[in-house]
Design an enzyme around this catalytic site. Structure first.
Site, PDB file in Angstrom:
ATOM      1  CG  HIS A  88      45.687 -17.246 103.641  1.00  0.00           C
ATOM      2  ND1 HIS A  88      46.200 -16.718 104.819  1.00  0.00           N
ATOM      3  CD2 HIS A  88      44.342 -17.364 103.841  1.00  0.00           C
ATOM      4  CE1 HIS A  88      45.200 -16.539 105.673  1.00  0.00           C
ATOM      5  NE2 HIS A  88      44.074 -16.915 105.102  1.00  0.00           N
TER       6      HIS A  88
ATOM      7  NE  ARG B 276      37.536 -19.829 108.922  1.00  0.00           N
ATOM      8  CZ  ARG B 276      36.208 -19.817 108.975  1.00  0.00           C
ATOM      9  NH1 ARG B 276      35.583 -20.456 109.896  1.00  0.00           N
ATOM     10  NH2 ARG B 276      35.492 -19.166 108.071  1.00  0.00           N
TER      11      ARG B 276
HETATM   12  C1  NCD Z   1      40.549 -18.780 103.233  1.00  0.00           C
HETATM   13  C2  NCD Z   1      40.933 -17.470 102.570  1.00  0.00           C
HETATM   14  O1  NCD Z   1      40.533 -16.404 103.033  1.00  0.00           O
HETATM   15  O2  NCD Z   1      41.658 -17.584 101.603  1.00  0.00           O
HETATM   16  N1  NCD Z   1      39.937 -18.600 104.480  1.00  0.00           N
HETATM   17  C3  NCD Z   1      40.734 -18.485 105.583  1.00  0.00           C
HETATM   18  O3  NCD Z   1      41.466 -17.550 105.720  1.00  0.00           O
HETATM   19  N2  NCD Z   1      40.708 -19.499 106.465  1.00  0.00           N
HETATM   20  C4  NCD Z   1      39.777 -19.693 102.358  1.00  0.00           C
HETATM   21  C5  NCD Z   1      38.550 -19.201 101.674  1.00  0.00           C
HETATM   22  O4  NCD Z   1      38.113 -18.063 101.825  1.00  0.00           O
HETATM   23  O5  NCD Z   1      37.963 -20.022 100.959  1.00  0.00           O
END
Ligand code: NCD
Length: 325
Positions: free
Chosen positions: A130, A52
């Site tokens: 994030h 994503r």
């Molecule tokens: C998340 C991440 O990479 O921290 N994914 C994301 O970017 N949507 C969550 C995860 O990996 O569980």
């Protein structure tokens, strides 16, 4: 004015709300933004797996009329020859106008930003933060509730290693009256720095409680934010085997929740949300993923200082948007 986005702490409230407003505007009429990044190049440097985040960054830049370069697999980069992340950042600065970096080690995007000549966006650094997922989450919550304050938010699953919940709690903790319920086993509880940030917001009515039972907590929630147990970050793999599957959201648990609650998840899910929940109108995780493109478009516009045409049917008063007529 923001130069890099490394932590949610970099975002002042007005700037954050401005980005969300632009994202909201893009969602209504993406075609209006189709040329604003003409001639600009985004580099996506992903030293860790992603579906994503990387694809929504790339989609965002392409939808703005820009181009994309980068790597999604560290084995195809010079890191395997021993190049440092800092050297990579200096080199990629010559080839791009902005870069999004994901790295398994905490604070590597911060080190890269120190030497990069172009803006650096943290697309996830180890178990730390994030920030662009948080922008996505905030746009989703704003879209559903029309506000970011006075909400009860349950964060469920891996609160220790899950970087999305760290960034999200830090930002929502700045909005008055937000109540957090941490639903996690002792071994995966919220890190102290996040708790400390929430403690500092007590004076604006922010609070948190701990409830290890999802069934026990779910009735009280406006938002249930599920997370995956982050198997790749466990030193002790047997602990992962013991803890995986500790929380599973299914229709029986959804029956205990308010009709107005929404379920969010940064995705990917493993087994923590039964697929039978997907058809419940309160399941918002796929809509949430769609929001990721709009906020990343808005963020690129903001960091590159790109010109956008104001809409004729909208006026902005103190960065809030009102439709005319
Ligand atoms: C998340 C991440 O990479 O921290 N994914 C994301 O970017 N949507 C969550 C995860 O990996 O569980």
């Amino acid at each position: 004015m923001l130069q890099n986005l490394l932590s949610v702490s970099d975002l002042k409230r007005a700037e954050l709300e401005h980005i969300l407003n632009v994202a909201d505007d893009i969602a209504e009429d993406p075609a209006r933004y189709g040329q604003v990044a003409n001639g600009k190049i985004l580099a996506t440097l992903f030293f860790e797996p992603s579906t994503r985040t990387r694809l929504s960054f790339e989609s965002a830049m392409l939808r703005l009329g820009g181009s994309v370069i980068g790597f999604s697999d560290v084995s195809s980069s010079s890191t395997t020859k021993g190049e440092s992340a800092e050297d990579t950042a200096m080199i990629v600065s010559c080839y791009s106008d902005i870069m999004a970096v994901r790295h398994p080690q905490m604070f590597t995007p911060h080190k890269m930003a120190k030497v990069a000549a172009v803006p650096v966006i943290n697309a996830g650094d180890g178990a730390n933060e994030h920030p662009t997922q948080t922008l996505t989450d905030l746009l989703t919550i704003q879209n559903r509730f029309g506000r970011l304050d006075n909400l009860t938010i349950g964060l469920c699953g891996d609160l220790k290693y899950g970087r999305t919940v760290h960034s999200l709690a830090k930002v929502l903790g700045r909005y008055p009256g937000n109540r957090f319920v941490f639903i996690a086993p002792d071994e995966l509880s919220m890190p102290q720095d996040v708790i400390d940030a929430l403690e500092e917001s007590k004076n604006i009515g922010v609070s948190y409680t701990i409830n290890q039972s999802l069934e026990g907590a779910i009735q009280t929630l406006d938002v249930l934010y599920m997370t995956r147990i982050q198997g790749e970050r466990f030193e002790d793999k047997s602990a992962y085997e013991r803890l995986r599957g500790v929380y599973v959201l299914d229709c029986a648990k959804m029956a205990l929740a308010s009709r107005d609650m929404i379920v969010m998840h940064p995705l990917p899910r493993v087994d923590e949300i039964d697929t039978e929940v997907d058809s419940d109108p309160r399941a918002w995780y796929f809509k949430q993923a769609q929001m990721g493109v709009y906020v990343r478009m808005a963020l690129i516009i903001h960091l590159l200082g790109l010109n956008t045409m104001p809409r004729e049917d909208v006026i902005y008063v103190a960065s809030k948007k009102y439709k005319i007529g």
